[in-house]
Scaffold this motif. Structure first.
Motif, PDB file in Angstrom:
ATOM      1  N   ALA A 193       1.114  -1.164  -0.077  1.00  0.00           N
ATOM      2  CA  ALA A 193      -0.204  -0.143   0.390  1.00  0.00           C
ATOM      3  C   ALA A 193       1.118   1.396  -0.101  1.00  0.00           C
ATOM      4  CB  ALA A 193      -0.878  -0.198   1.022  1.00  0.00           C
ATOM      5  N   THR A 194       1.982   1.870   0.407  1.00  0.00           N
ATOM      6  CA  THR A 194       2.886   2.260   0.574  1.00  0.00           C
ATOM      7  C   THR A 194       3.708   3.049  -0.339  1.00  0.00           C
ATOM      8  OG1 THR A 194       3.252   2.195   3.220  1.00  0.00           O
ATOM      9  CG2 THR A 194       5.156   3.491   2.081  1.00  0.00           C
ATOM     10  N   LEU A 197       2.606   1.627  -3.912  1.00  0.00           N
ATOM     11  CA  LEU A 197       1.376   2.198  -4.265  1.00  0.00           C
ATOM     12  C   LEU A 197       1.268   3.583  -4.431  1.00  0.00           C
ATOM     13  CD1 LEU A 197      -0.468   0.629  -6.731  1.00  0.00           C
ATOM     14  CD2 LEU A 197      -2.546   0.234  -4.693  1.00  0.00           C
ATOM     15  N   PHE A 198       0.892   3.943  -2.858  1.00  0.00           N
ATOM     16  CA  PHE A 198       0.642   5.568  -2.654  1.00  0.00           C
ATOM     17  C   PHE A 198       1.762   6.150  -3.416  1.00  0.00           C
ATOM     18  CE2 PHE A 198      -3.225   3.463  -0.554  1.00  0.00           C
ATOM     19  CZ  PHE A 198      -3.980   4.895  -0.758  1.00  0.00           C
ATOM     20  N   PHE A 199       2.943   5.637  -3.251  1.00  0.00           N
ATOM     21  CA  PHE A 199       4.097   6.636  -3.465  1.00  0.00           C
ATOM     22  C   PHE A 199       3.846   6.706  -4.710  1.00  0.00           C
ATOM     23  CE2 PHE A 199       8.607   6.538  -5.090  1.00  0.00           C
ATOM     24  CZ  PHE A 199       8.854   7.925  -4.380  1.00  0.00           C
ATOM     25  N   MET A 248       1.735   6.022  -7.490  1.00  0.00           N
ATOM     26  CA  MET A 248       0.492   7.052  -8.313  1.00  0.00           C
ATOM     27  C   MET A 248       0.661   8.440  -8.238  1.00  0.00           C
ATOM     28  SD  MET A 248      -2.692   5.015  -7.096  1.00  0.00           S
ATOM     29  CE  MET A 248      -3.180   5.271  -5.312  1.00  0.00           C
ATOM     30  N   MET A 249       0.995   8.608  -6.919  1.00  0.00           N
ATOM     31  CA  MET A 249       1.137  10.377  -5.940  1.00  0.00           C
ATOM     32  C   MET A 249       2.551  11.144  -7.372  1.00  0.00           C
ATOM     33  SD  MET A 249      -1.259  11.710  -4.240  1.00  0.00           S
ATOM     34  CE  MET A 249      -0.087  12.873  -3.913  1.00  0.00           C
ATOM     35  N   LEU A 254      -2.927  19.404  -2.636  1.00  0.00           N
ATOM     36  CA  LEU A 254      -2.711  18.542  -1.773  1.00  0.00           C
ATOM     37  C   LEU A 254      -3.374  18.883   0.207  1.00  0.00           C
ATOM     38  CD1 LEU A 254      -2.602  15.700   0.082  1.00  0.00           C
ATOM     39  CD2 LEU A 254      -0.032  16.145   0.184  1.00  0.00           C
ATOM     40  N   ASP A 279      -2.711   3.942   9.407  1.00  0.00           N
ATOM     41  CA  ASP A 279      -2.926   4.563   8.105  1.00  0.00           C
ATOM     42  C   ASP A 279      -2.514   5.222   7.881  1.00  0.00           C
ATOM     43  OD1 ASP A 279      -5.839   2.601   8.660  1.00  0.00           O
ATOM     44  OD2 ASP A 279      -5.652   3.556  10.447  1.00  0.00           O
ATOM     45  N   PRO A 300       0.603   5.008   4.832  1.00  0.00           N
ATOM     46  CA  PRO A 300       0.576   5.166   3.343  1.00  0.00           C
ATOM     47  C   PRO A 300       0.804   6.804   2.511  1.00  0.00           C
ATOM     48  CG  PRO A 300      -0.190   3.216   3.946  1.00  0.00           C
ATOM     49  CD  PRO A 300       0.044   4.164   5.292  1.00  0.00           C
ATOM     50  N   ALA A 301      -0.372   7.259   3.984  1.00  0.00           N
ATOM     51  CA  ALA A 301      -0.482   8.561   4.049  1.00  0.00           C
ATOM     52  C   ALA A 301       1.018   9.398   3.391  1.00  0.00           C
ATOM     53  CB  ALA A 301      -1.188   9.388   4.670  1.00  0.00           C
ATOM     54  N   GLY A 346       2.520   8.649   0.138  1.00  0.00           N
ATOM     55  CA  GLY A 346       1.861   9.052  -0.725  1.00  0.00           C
ATOM     56  C   GLY A 346       2.513  10.673  -0.953  1.00  0.00           C
TER      57      GLY A 346
END
Length: 94
Positions: A7-8, A10-12, A14-15, A36, A65, A68-69, A72
């Motif tokens: 997830a981490t 993936l967020f990285f 994607m952003m 953002l 939670d 991953p934020a 990103g």
């Protein structure tokens, strides 16, 4: 644990990708980071109007939670740095 790492990353990615494309199209270096920040500030103001719902919601988030934020956010910042480095390198397309 594997899901957190996936997830981490993936967020990285994607952003970083979205930020890179937006930086190329908008010709601004820090647009994704500003976007953002604007979204987060608008969310905080909206949640602030309700009776403490924002603090209650933030208290329920765990490290799973937040990681991953943060990934990103790092991707958004690095996309701005990548575009800036390409522009300094003489690439006019970026």
């Amino acid at each position: 644990m594997i899901q957190l790492v996936v997830a981490t990353v993936l967020f990285f990615v994607m952003m970083f990708g979205i930020g890179f494309i937006l930086n190329m199209l908008m010709k601004t270096t820090w647009f994704p980071l500003y976007l953002l920040i604007i979204i987060v500030v608008a969310w905080m103001v909206y949640e602030g109007w309700t009776k403490g719902a924002m603090l209650n919601n933030l208290a329920e988030y765990t490290i799973v939670d937040w990681i991953p934020a943060v990934g990103g956010l790092v991707g958004a910042v690095l996309s701005g740095n990548a575009i800036q480095a390409l522009r300094k390198g003489g690439y006019k397309m970026f």
